[in-house]
Motif scaffolding. Structure first.
Motif, PDB file in Angstrom:
ATOM      1  N   ALA A   1       0.838  -1.185   0.000  1.00  0.00           N
ATOM      2  CA  ALA A   1       0.000   0.000   0.000  1.00  0.00           C
ATOM      3  C   ALA A   1       0.876   1.238   0.000  1.00  0.00           C
ATOM      4  O   ALA A   1       1.996   1.215   0.505  1.00  0.00           O
ATOM      5  CB  ALA A   1      -0.933   0.021   1.218  1.00  0.00           C
ATOM      6  N   SER A   2       0.373   2.326  -0.554  1.00  0.00           N
ATOM      7  CA  SER A   2       1.087   3.585  -0.561  1.00  0.00           C
ATOM      8  C   SER A   2       0.109   4.720  -0.349  1.00  0.00           C
ATOM      9  O   SER A   2      -1.091   4.580  -0.588  1.00  0.00           O
ATOM     10  CB  SER A   2       1.863   3.786  -1.874  1.00  0.00           C
ATOM     11  N   ILE A   3       0.649   5.862   0.080  1.00  0.00           N
ATOM     12  CA  ILE A   3      -0.181   7.033   0.311  1.00  0.00           C
ATOM     13  C   ILE A   3       0.642   8.284   0.054  1.00  0.00           C
ATOM     14  O   ILE A   3       1.800   8.378   0.463  1.00  0.00           O
ATOM     15  CB  ILE A   3      -0.771   7.031   1.741  1.00  0.00           C
ATOM     16  N   THR A   4       0.059   9.256  -0.633  1.00  0.00           N
ATOM     17  CA  THR A   4       0.735  10.523  -0.886  1.00  0.00           C
ATOM     18  C   THR A   4       0.497  11.467   0.274  1.00  0.00           C
ATOM     19  O   THR A   4      -0.338  11.221   1.150  1.00  0.00           O
ATOM     20  CB  THR A   4       0.237  11.168  -2.181  1.00  0.00           C
ATOM     21  N   SER A   5       1.234  12.575   0.282  1.00  0.00           N
ATOM     22  CA  SER A   5       1.049  13.567   1.332  1.00  0.00           C
ATOM     23  C   SER A   5      -0.348  14.160   1.296  1.00  0.00           C
ATOM     24  O   SER A   5      -0.836  14.654   2.318  1.00  0.00           O
ATOM     25  CB  SER A   5       2.091  14.684   1.203  1.00  0.00           C
ATOM     26  N   GLY A   6      -0.999  14.101   0.142  1.00  0.00           N
ATOM     27  CA  GLY A   6      -2.354  14.594   0.004  1.00  0.00           C
ATOM     28  C   GLY A   6      -3.423  13.576   0.353  1.00  0.00           C
ATOM     29  O   GLY A   6      -4.612  13.909   0.337  1.00  0.00           O
ATOM     30  N   GLY A   7      -3.020  12.338   0.644  1.00  0.00           N
ATOM     31  CA  GLY A   7      -3.965  11.334   1.068  1.00  0.00           C
ATOM     32  C   GLY A   7      -4.421  10.352   0.004  1.00  0.00           C
ATOM     33  O   GLY A   7      -5.281   9.510   0.279  1.00  0.00           O
TER      34      GLY A   7
END
Length: 121
Positions: free
Chosen positions: A49-55
């Motif tokens: 899984a991954s997530i950006t700083s913007g969600g």
């Protein structure tokens, strides 16, 4: 310049839950994305899984609906809530961060040392 420390791994029975944490520290200007990878014996390392700083999130098909990735940007920390665990989830889980160490510098990938998750039948 950037260090990642994972925690929360351990032994759990099938159907149980674990929550992994990864905290980034060091010379960090910005983190654009963080994620979790895993590697089982004899298998290639794969994105979980991954997530950006913007969600914005992304999940592997094998964990969709069971795992949830979240982040606390103020603490440079990412979490992985793992529910309904299966024996095939057994692996070493690695935290990854895409970070800049200074303005104008190329974003680079950094890795933690890994935390072992073992799911028993």
């Amino acid at each position: 310049q950037v260090q990642l420390v994972e925690s929360g791994g351990g032994l759990v029975q099938a159907g149980g839950s674990l929550r992994l944490s990864c905290a980034a520290s060091g010379r960090i200007f910005s983190i654009t994305a963080m994620g979790w990878y895993r590697q089982a014996p004899g298998k290639q390392r794969e994105l979980v899984a991954s997530i950006t700083s913007g969600g914005k999130t992304n999940y592997a098909d094998s964990v969709t609906g069971r795992f949830t990735i979240t982040r606390d940007n103020a603490k440079n920390t990412v979490y992985l809530q793992m529910n309904s665990l299966k024996p095939e989830d057994t692996a070493v889980y690695y935290c990854n961060a895409e970070a800049q160490v200074a303005p104008g510098f190329r974003g680079m990938g950094y890795w933690g040392q890994g935390t072992l998750v073992t799911v028993s039948s």
